[in-house]
Design a protein around this motif. Sequence first.
Motif, mmCIF file in Angstrom:
data_model
loop_
_atom_site.group_PDB
_atom_site.id
_atom_site.type_symbol
_atom_site.label_atom_id
_atom_site.label_comp_id
_atom_site.label_asym_id
_atom_site.label_seq_id
_atom_site.Cartn_x
_atom_site.Cartn_y
_atom_site.Cartn_z
ATOM 1 N N ASP A 1 -6.234 67.842 -9.813
ATOM 2 C CA ASP A 1 -6.001 66.812 -8.702
ATOM 3 C C ASP A 1 -5.071 65.820 -8.922
ATOM 4 N N GLU A 2 -4.304 65.727 -10.165
ATOM 5 C CA GLU A 2 -3.434 64.958 -10.444
ATOM 6 C C GLU A 2 -1.928 65.313 -10.250
ATOM 7 N N THR A 3 -1.114 64.453 -9.846
ATOM 8 C CA THR A 3 0.311 65.019 -9.792
ATOM 9 C C THR A 3 1.174 63.972 -10.944
ATOM 10 N N PHE A 4 2.044 64.843 -11.601
ATOM 11 C CA PHE A 4 2.970 64.204 -12.692
ATOM 12 C C PHE A 4 4.313 64.655 -12.439
ATOM 13 N N GLU A 5 5.217 63.607 -12.234
ATOM 14 C CA GLU A 5 6.522 63.618 -11.660
ATOM 15 C C GLU A 5 7.274 63.246 -13.177
ATOM 16 N N LEU A 6 7.701 64.208 -13.786
ATOM 17 C CA LEU A 6 8.385 64.360 -15.137
ATOM 18 C C LEU A 6 9.864 64.259 -14.905
ATOM 19 N N LEU A 7 10.470 64.010 -16.097
ATOM 20 C CA LEU A 7 11.811 64.179 -16.260
ATOM 21 C C LEU A 7 11.999 64.615 -17.387
ATOM 22 N N VAL A 8 12.794 65.907 -17.358
ATOM 23 C CA VAL A 8 12.855 66.933 -18.729
ATOM 24 C C VAL A 8 14.294 67.028 -18.962
ATOM 25 N N ARG A 9 14.742 66.665 -20.364
ATOM 26 C CA ARG A 9 15.897 66.816 -20.933
ATOM 27 C C ARG A 9 15.926 67.459 -22.002
ATOM 28 N N TRP B 1 -5.734 74.071 -21.194
ATOM 29 C CA TRP B 1 -5.534 73.609 -19.992
ATOM 30 C C TRP B 1 -4.478 74.247 -19.098
ATOM 31 N N ALA B 2 -4.426 74.041 -17.863
ATOM 32 C CA ALA B 2 -3.803 74.756 -16.742
ATOM 33 C C ALA B 2 -2.982 73.600 -16.075
ATOM 34 N N VAL B 3 -1.712 73.925 -15.610
ATOM 35 C CA VAL B 3 -1.066 73.114 -14.640
ATOM 36 C C VAL B 3 -0.420 74.105 -13.432
ATOM 37 N N ALA C 1 5.823 68.988 0.348
ATOM 38 C CA ALA C 1 4.774 68.084 0.226
ATOM 39 C C ALA C 1 3.521 68.508 1.015
ATOM 40 N N SER C 2 2.594 68.527 0.496
ATOM 41 C CA SER C 2 1.317 69.084 1.541
ATOM 42 C C SER C 2 0.089 67.895 1.510
ATOM 43 N N SER C 3 -0.438 67.957 2.623
ATOM 44 C CA SER C 3 -1.624 66.894 2.656
ATOM 45 C C SER C 3 -2.736 67.606 2.430
ATOM 46 N N LYS C 4 -3.903 67.238 1.679
ATOM 47 C CA LYS C 4 -4.930 67.910 1.549
ATOM 48 C C LYS C 4 -6.061 67.029 1.592
ATOM 49 N N ALA C 5 -7.270 67.339 1.945
ATOM 50 C CA ALA C 5 -8.645 66.234 1.882
ATOM 51 C C ALA C 5 -8.724 65.772 0.461
ATOM 52 N N GLY C 6 -8.791 64.630 0.108
ATOM 53 C CA GLY C 6 -9.337 64.387 -0.960
ATOM 54 C C GLY C 6 -10.583 63.693 -0.966
ATOM 55 N N ALA C 7 -11.064 62.857 -2.101
ATOM 56 C CA ALA C 7 -12.424 62.555 -2.357
ATOM 57 C C ALA C 7 -12.450 61.406 -1.388
ATOM 58 N N GLY C 8 -13.746 61.483 -0.790
ATOM 59 C CA GLY C 8 -14.134 60.656 0.449
ATOM 60 C C GLY C 8 -13.656 61.108 1.779
ATOM 61 N N SER C 9 -13.214 62.440 2.127
ATOM 62 C CA SER C 9 -12.275 62.638 3.221
ATOM 63 C C SER C 9 -13.638 62.977 4.346
#
Length: 652
Positions: A494-502, A558-560, A568-576
């Motif tokens: 449930d986390e999104t990581f925006e990386l820069l890869v070189r 782990w899995a990614v 981009a998608s909108s999904k129901a999160g915690a507290g929805s």
Amino acid sequence: MLKKLLIANRGEIAVRVIRTARALGYRTVAVYSEADSNALHVEYADEAVCIGPAQVSASYLNADAILDAARKTGADCIHPGYGFLSENAGFAKAIKEAGLAFVGPPENAIELMGSKRRSKIAMQEAGVPVVPGFEGDNANDNELIAAAQDIGYPLMLKASAGGGGRGMRLVESESELADNITRARSEAKQAFGDDELIIEKAVIEPRHVEIQVFADRRGHAVYLGERDCSVQRRHQKVVEEAPSPFVTPELRQAMGQAAVKAALACGYEGAGTVEFLVDKDRNFYFLEMNTRLQVEHPVTELITGQDLVAWQLMVAEGRPLPLAQDDIQLNGHAIEVRLYAEDPASGFTPQTGTLHQFIPAAGEGLRFDTGVRSGDVVSPHYDPMLAKVIAWGPTRDDARRRLIRALEDTTVFGVTTNRHFLSRIIADQTFGAGEATTAFLQQAFKDDSSLSPQSLTLRELALSACALSLGTAGQNGWSNAPASVMPMKLEAQDETFELLVRHTHDALLVALNQDDYEIQLESHSPGTLCIIDNGVRQRCQYYRHGDFLYLQALGRSWAVRDVTHQPASSKAGAGSGRIQAGMDGAVIDVLVAEGDTVEQGQPLLILEAMKMEHPVKADRGGKMERLLIEPGHQVKRGQLLAEITTTEEATS
């Protein structure tokens, strides 16, 4: 002479029984449900018969279908395994009436020991120590409440029928009793078709120690040492070992003799397990007798050098026990853990899906009992155990060290498992000191990192990026093209990581916010990266399935999901307020109604999955706007169950 054995079970125990039967020359017959048509036990047997649809009530609990399969194939004996019909006296009787041999005890012993109330009375009469309590015949709620006042608190409510922790409740005070009686009766009725309860005085923080007994038809009985099963979660065993680090030779002899006395008192035959609670002063009390082979029997086999399934078949043929009591010797130490498709970091939620890769570790002193292989589907219909992982060593620490490595080196890609949780238990100092009681997981281990979600480290993200970037890698490293920076977006937990890869010809640099991590790719082959990280050469296993990438390195997995090119998608999160099923299962109770006002964390309904009850709770407070389910409904993981609206939403 018996010739053809039908195994009235599935999964790892069916495979395990078939293995010994084949070695002894028996022809073997598997039975299977429609959901198990491609299962390992079906493939392993000489013949196999489909006995019904996926639901256990229509297949593995269908005694008539199993007996019909025996008639079709000419089987002359039936082994029940454990679970399902293994402790069903009516099934044992029907087998014998059909002229077949039942690889188990007489039906009267099964019936007696299947009732906690009647078995406890019988053990008292036989002189076996029991826990003080109340065993009224079909006692009503008022009788139980009155008895509880005499016994005192804390106490244990127990379903008289069945086992496995279902229908069992620890009650700390009188104010908790009535509600716990209701819930215990519900669980017992659901699991065993019998809601009779008994009460016992709670033995606080005891050891759970059981004795393996064997009896033949000639009136002889022996015990084969003990197993310590104290590490439990919700009364379900997690770790089993033999011998117990707590049991002295004198206590072993006393408990063993009491267990033999219990077996002889009920005219027992074959393999049985007498379970005891042992307090801190080494006083022991009869808990129950399991009239079948136990899940944890491999640890006894490894320290005695005996094949207990072979012993069962000998007894079923009317032959004497192969060893006398003085001939049974214990050698070394063995520990078993149950590898489950479940997520300890999310409340042990059962997991379903395709097992893309399952590769058990190999090594000295290791044993894997499993009924699955790569490509199998973990379904919601049956117990989610993938394998039993057992390690033997000359000493307890040798067994522990081997077991930890076996868990760390076993590859499981496709479903989340409790592998890391298990290895953390075995490595824990309290467990290592032999001091774990039944309260261990709830007390000393309750804050362990394996029990809560852990964000991916930058190193793990870098390894993920490395595996995902292999399309641009040369034979032994990255391309010789000029270094370039590539954006990469990964999702995990449930986390999104925006990386820069070189990456350059020999290294990969991954940046996240203000931090970066460098990895050198030494070489790679399908499924394996060989890297140099901070001067240390290491390996990382991986498997890619569509956008999903599964990895493991040094005991961590782990899995990614690669969402770099996803819109981009909108999904129901915690507290929805959109309450979704966290697993496949059956709705057995709905605790609220439409229009009710609910609070965050309030239980809304009860799901049953993998033989356990799981409360589904409100993720926020508000009005119960819609209920989309009712008791009896089967639901899928992710299915919308209910919607909660806030006051603002209701008026907007």
